[in-house]
Design an enzyme around this catalytic site. Structure first.
Site, PDB file in Angstrom:
ATOM      1  N   GLY A 240      34.614  38.675  36.388  1.00 23.28           N
ATOM      2  CA  GLY A 240      35.628  37.637  36.497  1.00 23.28           C
ATOM      3  C   GLY A 240      37.035  38.023  36.103  1.00 23.28           C
ATOM      4  O   GLY A 240      37.974  37.250  36.332  1.00 23.28           O
ATOM      5  N   GLU A 274      29.709  42.598  34.269  1.00 16.91           N
ATOM      6  CA  GLU A 274      29.540  42.606  35.732  1.00 16.91           C
ATOM      7  C   GLU A 274      30.884  42.548  36.453  1.00 16.91           C
ATOM      8  O   GLU A 274      31.131  41.642  37.254  1.00 16.91           O
ATOM      9  CB  GLU A 274      28.698  41.397  36.164  1.00 16.91           C
ATOM     10  N   PRO A 275      31.790  43.489  36.184  1.00 13.23           N
ATOM     11  CA  PRO A 275      33.100  43.413  36.851  1.00 13.23           C
ATOM     12  C   PRO A 275      33.005  43.738  38.333  1.00 13.23           C
ATOM     13  O   PRO A 275      32.259  44.639  38.737  1.00 13.23           O
ATOM     14  CB  PRO A 275      33.925  44.485  36.118  1.00 13.23           C
ATOM     15  N   CYS A 357      42.143  32.298  67.129  1.00 12.41           N
ATOM     16  CA  CYS A 357      42.486  30.939  67.550  1.00 12.41           C
ATOM     17  C   CYS A 357      42.251  29.925  66.448  1.00 12.41           C
ATOM     18  O   CYS A 357      41.369  29.059  66.544  1.00 12.41           O
ATOM     19  CB  CYS A 357      41.661  30.576  68.787  1.00 12.41           C
ATOM     20  N   GLU A 358      42.965  30.056  65.363  1.00 12.51           N
ATOM     21  CA  GLU A 358      42.905  29.127  64.231  1.00 12.51           C
ATOM     22  C   GLU A 358      44.286  29.136  63.594  1.00 12.51           C
ATOM     23  O   GLU A 358      44.849  30.211  63.382  1.00 12.51           O
ATOM     24  CB  GLU A 358      41.935  29.632  63.138  1.00 12.51           C
ATOM     25  N   TYR A 385      36.656  41.588  48.035  1.00  9.18           N
ATOM     26  CA  TYR A 385      36.439  40.401  48.864  1.00  9.18           C
ATOM     27  C   TYR A 385      37.273  40.462  50.144  1.00  9.18           C
ATOM     28  O   TYR A 385      37.743  39.450  50.656  1.00  9.18           O
ATOM     29  CB  TYR A 385      36.711  39.119  48.050  1.00  9.18           C
TER      30      TYR A 385
HETATM   31  C1  LIG Z   1      30.899  37.483  41.833  1.00  7.51           C
HETATM   32  C2  LIG Z   1      30.188  37.735  40.563  1.00  7.51           C
HETATM   33  C3  LIG Z   1      30.665  38.702  39.660  1.00  7.51           C
HETATM   34  C4  LIG Z   1      31.943  39.461  39.883  1.00  7.51           C
HETATM   35  O1  LIG Z   1      33.060  38.653  39.818  1.00  7.51           O
HETATM   36  P1  LIG Z   1      34.531  39.315  39.857  1.00  7.51           P
HETATM   37  O2  LIG Z   1      35.434  38.169  39.729  1.00  7.51           O
HETATM   38  O3  LIG Z   1      34.665  40.033  41.147  1.00  7.51           O
HETATM   39  O4  LIG Z   1      34.606  40.252  38.691  1.00  7.51           O
HETATM   40  C5  LIG Z   1      29.933  38.943  38.527  1.00  7.51           C
HETATM   41  N1  LIG Z   1      28.776  38.261  38.270  1.00  7.51           N
HETATM   42  C6  LIG Z   1      28.291  37.333  39.106  1.00  7.51           C
HETATM   43  C7  LIG Z   1      27.030  36.647  38.775  1.00  7.51           C
HETATM   44  C8  LIG Z   1      28.983  37.032  40.269  1.00  7.51           C
HETATM   45  O5  LIG Z   1      28.505  36.097  41.097  1.00  7.51           O
END
Ligand SMILES: *Cc1c(COP(=O)(O)O)cnc(C)c1O
Length: 429
Positions: A240, A274-275, A357-358, A385
């Site tokens: 996040g 979990e980056p 076309c949007e 993303y």
């Molecule tokens: C999407 C996600 C992440 C990564 O989020 P980022 O904002 O890209 O760091 C980590 N953990 C889970 C469970 C997610 O769904």
């Protein structure tokens, strides 16, 4: 702009390679990634966590190209996956299943089975129903599943509502008030082995305080469980951390980790993070070429060959991406050089739009650029993303992907062909 993208002799470079040369070689639209930028981001995490038992699980959904997964695997990364497909990508890229955590609210029986077969590190369980299903599937396979419950801490991450996940009205995780009861239930299931707790409150967070608020709430539950004899081996505090797209000022990786470690003082559990975005977002750009200039009564349009199917973030979140000229006219202007023989324009304000076309198909609003047909533009901060959310809308084959390493250019995904797009389709009798 990331250090690995800069102008040298008026030419925008990725490491030591001019983007214009990549466009000439691979065409446009094309995603270009810097291996050095990927490596540098990962090292900032591992350096800041030195001396602490930890695992950095790159969130695959941010960008799942095999070459990117492989760069991280070789640096020792684990992976956070949200589908069976992502597990297959991790394995194909040389990742270690024993370093995989599996998140997501909708894991199917087939996905649970595949992950149990691969012997992943941990299932991040997001509901009571999933707990029952996992218990059943693992039991039928004669396997023990390591689990953590994803707790929804009900904190406001102060980000875009579509990427906020830690509020109680969101679909993610187990309600804070029900978590302890669900842990008790899991504890009584001999086929499940409780190893941790996790939370992930949202994406593109630009402040440390919501993370810390979530950690504090998680720790209250950890203590409540410990008091009942349920000890946890790891804490997974999600991803996040945001990046700078325009003028955001997210904390540096080292400062974010320091704040987390501060909140975890006295805790000995292994730390999993979990980056996603922060590792890849500013390590990639989307190269595109101007096809047409279309002066309008109210607005001037520059129609480029990249579109919302290639980069969905502007259409989906009204997201901002910097758009830079690949060749600029003077040492420090930001204006692209018009090609000889084309109808060069003086700088003016353009809507940078795709051919789809949007009306939502735009890359940037009101950008001041001196654009002529065939000018090359770099859409910055497109590594996260971008490609992973791309589609084939309007039967547009997906872009090529290139990774630069020093002065080397590697094609890491070929441009898709229409033949590939229609290969599975049939006409009925
Ligand atoms: C999407 C996600 C992440 C990564 O989020 P980022 O904002 O890209 O760091 C980590 N953990 C889970 C469970 C997610 O769904």
């Amino acid at each position: 702009m990331d250090d690995h993208f800069n102008y040298q002799n008026k030419q925008l470079h990725v490491e030591r390679v001019a983007l214009a040369d990549i466009a000439a070689l691979q065409g446009t639209p094309c995603y270009v990634y810097s291996r050095a930028a990927l490596t540098s981001g990962f090292r900032q995490f591992s350096d800041a966590l030195q001396g602490r038992d930890h695992l950095i699980c790159y969130a695959v959904k941010a960008n799942s190209n095999l070459a990117i997964l492989n760069v991280f695997a070789r640096l020792g990364a684990g992976f956070d996956i949200v589908s069976g497909g992502e597990l297959q990508r991790v394995l194909a890229a040389g990742g270690d299943a024993r370093k995989v955590v599996f998140s997501g609210v909708g894991k199917t029986v087939a996905e649970l089975r595949m992950a149990l077969e691969a012997d992943i590190l941990c299932f991040n369980v997001e509901s009571a129903a999933e707990l029952d299903r996992l218990n059943e599937v693992a039991g039928s396979m004669g396997k023990v599943a390591a689990i953590s419950l994803r707790v929804n801490p009900d904190v406001d991450a102060k980000t875009h509502p579509y990427i906020s996940t830690g509020l109680k009205q969101n679909k993610f995780g187990v309600a804070y008030t029900e978590a302890v009861a669900l842990y008790r239930k899991a504890h009584a299931m001999p086929i499940l082995r409780i190893t941790g707790m996790d939370c992930h409150i949202g994406s593109q967070l630009t402040e440390t305080s919501p993370f810390i608020a979530a950690v504090e709430k998680v720790l209250v539950l950890v203590d409540a469980l410990a008091a009942e004899g349920i000890a946890l081996e790891h804490l997974d505090l999600g991803g996040g951390l945001g990046i700078c797209y325009q003028d955001e000022t997210p904390p540096a990786i080292a400062d974010y980790i320091a704040a987390l470690l501060g909140a975890l003082q006295g805790r000995t559990q292994k730390l999993i993070l979990e980056p996603g975005r922060v590792l890849v977002g500013n390590a990639g750009v989307l190269l595109t070429r101007v096809e047409y200039i279309k002066p309008g009564e109210e607005k001037n349009f520059a129609i480029v060959d990249a579109a919302m199917n290639d980069l969905m973030r502007p259409a989906l979140y009204d997201a901002y991406h910097d758009i830079l000229p690949v060749v600029r006219e003077t040492e420090n202007d930001t204006l692209p050089q018009a090609r000889e023989g084309t109808n060069a324009k003086s700088p003016s304000v353009f809507e940078i739009v795709g051919p789809i076309c949007e009306t939502g198909d735009f890359i940037g609003h009101a950008r001041e650029l001196a654009i002529a047909p065939s000018s090359l533009l770099a859409v910055m901060s497109a590594g996260a993303y971008g490609m992973s959310m791309s589609s084939n809308y309007n039967t547009r084959p997906r872009a090529a992907e290139v990774m630069v390493d020093g002065d080397q250019v590697y094609l890491v995904r070929e441009r898709e062909t229409v033949q590939q797009l229609i290969a599975g389709e049939k006409i009925i009798a």
